[in-house]
Design a protein around this motif. Structure first.
Motif, PDB file in Angstrom:
ATOM      1  N   HIS A  39      21.135  15.091   7.871  1.00 21.83           N
ATOM      2  CA  HIS A  39      21.432  14.326   6.656  1.00 21.83           C
ATOM      3  C   HIS A  39      20.189  13.644   6.087  1.00 21.83           C
ATOM      4  O   HIS A  39      20.311  12.889   5.144  1.00 21.83           O
ATOM      5  CB  HIS A  39      22.472  13.245   6.956  1.00 21.83           C
ATOM      6  CG  HIS A  39      23.890  13.734   6.871  1.00 21.83           C
ATOM      7  ND1 HIS A  39      24.536  13.926   5.682  1.00 21.83           N
ATOM      8  CD2 HIS A  39      24.781  14.068   7.833  1.00 21.83           C
ATOM      9  CE1 HIS A  39      25.771  14.355   5.907  1.00 21.83           C
ATOM     10  NE2 HIS A  39      25.947  14.455   7.211  1.00 21.83           N
TER      11      HIS A  39
ATOM     12  N   HIS B 170      18.729  11.221   7.534  1.00 22.48           N
ATOM     13  CA  HIS B 170      18.879   9.818   7.919  1.00 22.48           C
ATOM     14  C   HIS B 170      18.103   9.633   9.221  1.00 22.48           C
ATOM     15  O   HIS B 170      18.660   9.788  10.303  1.00 22.48           O
ATOM     16  CB  HIS B 170      20.353   9.459   8.141  1.00 22.48           C
ATOM     17  CG  HIS B 170      21.200   9.586   6.911  1.00 22.48           C
ATOM     18  ND1 HIS B 170      22.573   9.513   6.951  1.00 22.48           N
ATOM     19  CD2 HIS B 170      20.872   9.757   5.609  1.00 22.48           C
ATOM     20  CE1 HIS B 170      23.049   9.640   5.711  1.00 22.48           C
ATOM     21  NE2 HIS B 170      22.031   9.800   4.877  1.00 22.48           N
TER      22      HIS B 170
ATOM     23  N   CYS C  44      -2.574   4.513   4.433  1.00 29.95           N
ATOM     24  CA  CYS C  44      -2.885   3.880   5.721  1.00 29.95           C
ATOM     25  C   CYS C  44      -3.250   4.993   6.706  1.00 29.95           C
ATOM     26  O   CYS C  44      -2.483   5.945   6.894  1.00 29.95           O
ATOM     27  CB  CYS C  44      -1.657   3.124   6.220  1.00 29.95           C
ATOM     28  SG  CYS C  44      -1.843   2.532   7.885  1.00 29.95           S
TER      29      CYS C  44
ATOM     30  N   LEU D 213       0.841  -1.203   0.000  1.00 34.18           N
ATOM     31  CA  LEU D 213       0.000   0.000   0.000  1.00 34.18           C
ATOM     32  C   LEU D 213       0.871   1.246   0.000  1.00 34.18           C
ATOM     33  O   LEU D 213       1.671   1.448   0.921  1.00 34.18           O
ATOM     34  CB  LEU D 213      -0.892   0.012   1.248  1.00 34.18           C
ATOM     35  CG  LEU D 213      -1.623  -1.303   1.575  1.00 34.18           C
ATOM     36  CD1 LEU D 213      -2.399  -1.160   2.884  1.00 34.18           C
ATOM     37  CD2 LEU D 213      -2.554  -1.686   0.419  1.00 34.18           C
TER      38      LEU D 213
HETATM   39  C1  LIG Z   1      18.431  14.239  -0.051  1.00 36.50           C
HETATM   40  C2  LIG Z   1      18.636  12.860   0.570  1.00 36.50           C
HETATM   41  C3  LIG Z   1      19.806  12.152   0.287  1.00 36.50           C
HETATM   42  C4  LIG Z   1      19.994  10.888   0.855  1.00 36.50           C
HETATM   43  N1  LIG Z   1      21.147  10.224   0.559  1.00 36.50           N
HETATM   44  C5  LIG Z   1      21.372   9.026   1.115  1.00 36.50           C
HETATM   45  C6  LIG Z   1      22.592   8.328   0.839  1.00 36.50           C
HETATM   46  O1  LIG Z   1      23.442   8.804   0.098  1.00 36.50           O
HETATM   47  N2  LIG Z   1      22.771   7.111   1.427  1.00 36.50           N
HETATM   48  C7  LIG Z   1      21.839   6.562   2.256  1.00 36.50           C
HETATM   49  O2  LIG Z   1      22.069   5.459   2.752  1.00 36.50           O
HETATM   50  N3  LIG Z   1      20.671   7.193   2.520  1.00 36.50           N
HETATM   51  C8  LIG Z   1      20.422   8.416   1.977  1.00 36.50           C
HETATM   52  N4  LIG Z   1      19.243   9.061   2.233  1.00 36.50           N
HETATM   53  C9  LIG Z   1      18.243   8.395   3.102  1.00 36.50           C
HETATM   54  C10 LIG Z   1      17.368   7.429   2.281  1.00 36.50           C
HETATM   55  O3  LIG Z   1      16.630   8.139   1.333  1.00 36.50           O
HETATM   56  C11 LIG Z   1      16.435   6.662   3.240  1.00 36.50           C
HETATM   57  O4  LIG Z   1      17.256   5.939   4.150  1.00 36.50           O
HETATM   58  C12 LIG Z   1      15.530   5.657   2.536  1.00 36.50           C
HETATM   59  O5  LIG Z   1      14.783   6.250   1.514  1.00 36.50           O
HETATM   60  C13 LIG Z   1      14.567   5.051   3.568  1.00 36.50           C
HETATM   61  O6  LIG Z   1      13.805   4.044   2.946  1.00 36.50           O
HETATM   62  P1  LIG Z   1      12.390   3.585   3.552  1.00 36.50           P
HETATM   63  O7  LIG Z   1      11.805   2.642   2.585  1.00 36.50           O
HETATM   64  O8  LIG Z   1      12.571   3.157   4.954  1.00 36.50           O
HETATM   65  O9  LIG Z   1      11.519   4.946   3.641  1.00 36.50           O
HETATM   66  P2  LIG Z   1      11.050   5.952   2.503  1.00 36.50           P
HETATM   67  O10 LIG Z   1      11.998   5.984   1.379  1.00 36.50           O
HETATM   68  O11 LIG Z   1      10.797   7.242   3.201  1.00 36.50           O
HETATM   69  O12 LIG Z   1       9.680   5.353   1.971  1.00 36.50           O
HETATM   70  C14 LIG Z   1       8.502   5.365   2.741  1.00 36.50           C
HETATM   71  C15 LIG Z   1       7.312   5.155   1.819  1.00 36.50           C
HETATM   72  O13 LIG Z   1       6.116   5.087   2.603  1.00 36.50           O
HETATM   73  C16 LIG Z   1       5.075   5.818   1.972  1.00 36.50           C
HETATM   74  N5  LIG Z   1       4.107   6.222   3.006  1.00 36.50           N
HETATM   75  C17 LIG Z   1       4.312   7.086   4.021  1.00 36.50           C
HETATM   76  N6  LIG Z   1       3.206   7.190   4.771  1.00 36.50           N
HETATM   77  C18 LIG Z   1       2.279   6.345   4.227  1.00 36.50           C
HETATM   78  C19 LIG Z   1       0.933   5.991   4.578  1.00 36.50           C
HETATM   79  N7  LIG Z   1       0.314   6.518   5.637  1.00 36.50           N
HETATM   80  N8  LIG Z   1       0.280   5.099   3.795  1.00 36.50           N
HETATM   81  C20 LIG Z   1       0.890   4.535   2.726  1.00 36.50           C
HETATM   82  N9  LIG Z   1       2.157   4.839   2.355  1.00 36.50           N
HETATM   83  C21 LIG Z   1       2.845   5.731   3.109  1.00 36.50           C
HETATM   84  C22 LIG Z   1       5.811   6.979   1.338  1.00 36.50           C
HETATM   85  O14 LIG Z   1       5.069   7.560   0.294  1.00 36.50           O
HETATM   86  C23 LIG Z   1       7.087   6.295   0.826  1.00 36.50           C
HETATM   87  O15 LIG Z   1       6.927   5.775  -0.460  1.00 36.50           O
HETATM   88  C24 LIG Z   1      19.020  10.324   1.706  1.00 36.50           C
HETATM   89  C25 LIG Z   1      17.840  11.052   1.980  1.00 36.50           C
HETATM   90  C26 LIG Z   1      17.663  12.308   1.424  1.00 36.50           C
HETATM   91  C27 LIG Z   1      16.419  13.078   1.749  1.00 36.50           C
END
Ligand SMILES: Cc1cc2nc3c(=O)[nH]c(=O)nc-3n(C[C@H](O)[C@H](O)[C@H](O)COP(=O)(O)OP(=O)(O)OC[C@H]3O[C@@H](n4cnc5c(N)ncnc54)[C@H](O)[C@@H]3O)c2cc1C
Length: 488
Positions: free
Chosen positions: A415, A417, A180, A43
């Motif tokens: 960052h 993170h 959600c 989702l």
């Molecule tokens: C500018 C930038 C540069 C970065 N560079 C690095 C790097 O070089 N190296 C590194 O290791 N990390 C980096 N990061 C961090 C990295 O982007 C994150 O660690 C990673 O995206 C986390 O993955 P995730 O799947 O846990 O969360 P997310 O990528 O945040 O995905 C969460 C998902 O959940 C969805 N969602 C949220 N709420 C709901 C809801 N209520 N219902 C349904 N869906 C929902 C969102 O739409 C999204 O698609 C960077 C971040 C940024 C902002």
């Protein structure tokens, strides 16, 4: 198949797995579990592209240091991987073996538990198999800093790379524009019975499954748990519990400036604290990047660049850094930036506000605060770096006064993170999820992503969170085989 929930609301009666959030963590889990033959609903609240309406659901307030959480996270298919930078550095065994010198415990599992998933995680982010995490320069002589070792992902954009797999994997239903808005817990069964989803018109319906995984990023994972009235009524989430607490970031400190001794090359240098440094100073780890600004001058072709930087309105926390860079006019001057560990600290936290978003989910406040131990880490890293630059004759470092005078406010930026808000622990007293990423007090609710990090180290979080996601997929696969009697 990817379906737009606005147009197609047909769900299966019940799924084996319901995963909320299609970022790197959610997509990885969905493809593994559906690939193993289970029925999976993934989702995703956003659509295929960025929309202001979905992004607005990430709006939150901030009472501590500014995290820019409304802007730096991306709320659509692929999540924040749509603009991550791709820097990858694995945790080390010491990250797991040495507890932080604060009241919260460290990891309850050994590093070997996730080390075996490193090749799989590398493949997911398109790092060559068997590639070494390489040093780009030598370390420093004193023994406190070794050369940093990292690899760069292209960077992998998860929605694009896995578009066909998300569309064509049998058993997988991906719903976009499907938010959600509640977690419905059955206290008698000790299980989540459904997640309540909503379209953008506020029409709600439950999605039933045998197991549920929150993969919405560290701030939203905590928000979903805190927002659920049924989890609160059952005492699974309590006001004085750890859900939302121990929010950690990596610290990008404006350490100061340096001037290289003439004759030293001007390539950027990257250093990383050694285990000996951590033990000697009882401090956190840190990456230090020393970059020479040879080209930023007030004259010639680069005058345009300087003018641009001075006028750039940036809402992502780098405005002060840009102003700082723009002040430079001497070729050979350098800036020092960092990626420093923050220790877990219960006062650094996500909490619910009374106000709700457009879909009726309580908004959150982020109170990102550092502790004295974090200031100690920053001070030790800054002072040791300056000392070793001088001792090795590399050049002169001028530290900013707030680095060594811990009573002054820090100049720093985040960052993006986000970590620690549903931390892993051996017992509910010290964390939110157990060693299998299952929420304490539930039978079937799991969390994926860097919110489960017990400590954040100074490694970029995405590749490690994928290692955890692969481990969780293996665990859930085995759990389902045991429950259904199906052959593994
Ligand atoms: C500018 C930038 C540069 C970065 N560079 C690095 C790097 O070089 N190296 C590194 O290791 N990390 C980096 N990061 C961090 C990295 O982007 C994150 O660690 C990673 O995206 C986390 O993955 P995730 O799947 O846990 O969360 P997310 O990528 O945040 O995905 C969460 C998902 O959940 C969805 N969602 C949220 N709420 C709901 C809801 N209520 N219902 C349904 N869906 C929902 C969102 O739409 C999204 O698609 C960077 C971040 C940024 C902002």
């Amino acid at each position: 198949m990817i379906k737009d929930y606005d147009a197609d609301k047909r769900l299966r009666e019940a799924y084996d797995f319901c995963i909320v959030g299609a970022g790197p963590a959610g997509i990885t889990l969905a493809l593994r579990l559906a690939g193993a033959g289970w029925s999976v609903a993934l989702l995703e609240g956003g659509g295929r592209e960025y929309t202001p309406r979905s992004q607005a659901l990430y709006k939150c307030t901030s009472t501590g240091l500014e995290v820019f959480a409304a802007e730096d996270r991306l709320r659509y298919l692929g999540g924040t991987s749509n603009h991550w930078a791709g820097r990858c550095r694995p945790f080390t065994s010491a990250d797991f073996a040495v507890p932080p010198p604060v009241e919260m415990p460290g990891w309850p599992i050994p590093y070997a538990e996730i080390e075996r998933y490193l090749p799989g995680a590398m493949e997911i982010v398109d790092l060559p198999q068997g590639a070494e995490f390489k040093a780009v320069n030598p370390g420093l002589n004193g023994g406190e800093f070794e050369a940093d070792r990292f690899l760069l992902s292209p960077p992998t954009r998860f929605a694009q790379k896995y578009a066909t797999a998300l569309d064509e994997t049998p058993g997988l239903d991906v719903f976009i524009n499907c938010n959600c808005v509640d977690l419905l817990f059955d206290p008698d069964a000790g299980k989540l019975k459904a997640v309540q989803v909503s379209d953008y018109e506020g029409k709600r319906q439950p999605v039933a499954a045998r197991n549920f995984i929150l993969a919405t990023g560290a701030i939203e994972n905590a928000r979903q748990l805190l927002n659920s009235k049924s989890l609160a009524q059952a005492g699974v989430v309590t006001p004085d519990g750890l859900v939302g607490r121990c929010f950690m970031e990596h610290l990008n400190i404006d350490m100061g400036t340096f001037i290289l001794r003439s004759g030293e090359g001007t390539d950027p240098r990257q250093y990383f604290t050694t285990d000996a440094f951590v033990a000697q100073y009882q401090a956190g780890r840190g990456n230090v990047l020393a970059s020479v600004l040879a080209d930023v001058q007030t004259y010639g072709r680069t005058a345009e660049v300087k003018h641009f930087l001075e006028n750039l309105a940036c809402d992502m926390g780098v405005a002060s850094k840009i102003e700082f860079v723009a002040k430079f006019s001497c070729p050979g001057d350098g800036v020092i930036s960092t990626l420093i560990e923050q220790f877990p600290n219960v006062h650094s936290r996500i909490s619910l506000l009374d106000e709700q978003d457009e879909l009726g989910v309580a908004k959150v406040n982020v109170n990102w605060v550092l502790s004295d131990s974090d200031r100690h880490t920053i001070k030790c890293i800054g002072s040791e770096l300056a000392k070793q630059f001088a001792e090795m004759g590399l050049g002169f470092v001028k530290l900013n006064d707030f680095v060594y005078d811990t009573s002054l406010p820090l100049k720093m930026s985040p960052h993006a993170h986000h970590m620690g808000t549903t931390r892993m622990a051996a017992s509910a007293k010290d964390g939110v999820v157990d060693t299998n990423c299952k929420v304490f007090g539930t039978e079937n609710l799991y969390v994926a992503g860097s919110s489960v990090f017990a400590t954040g180290g100074a490694s970029n979080p995405t590749m490690p969170l994928l290692q955890f996601a692969l481990r969780l997929a293996d665990h859930l696969n085995q759990k389902m085989h045991s429950a259904t009697g199906a052959a593994a």
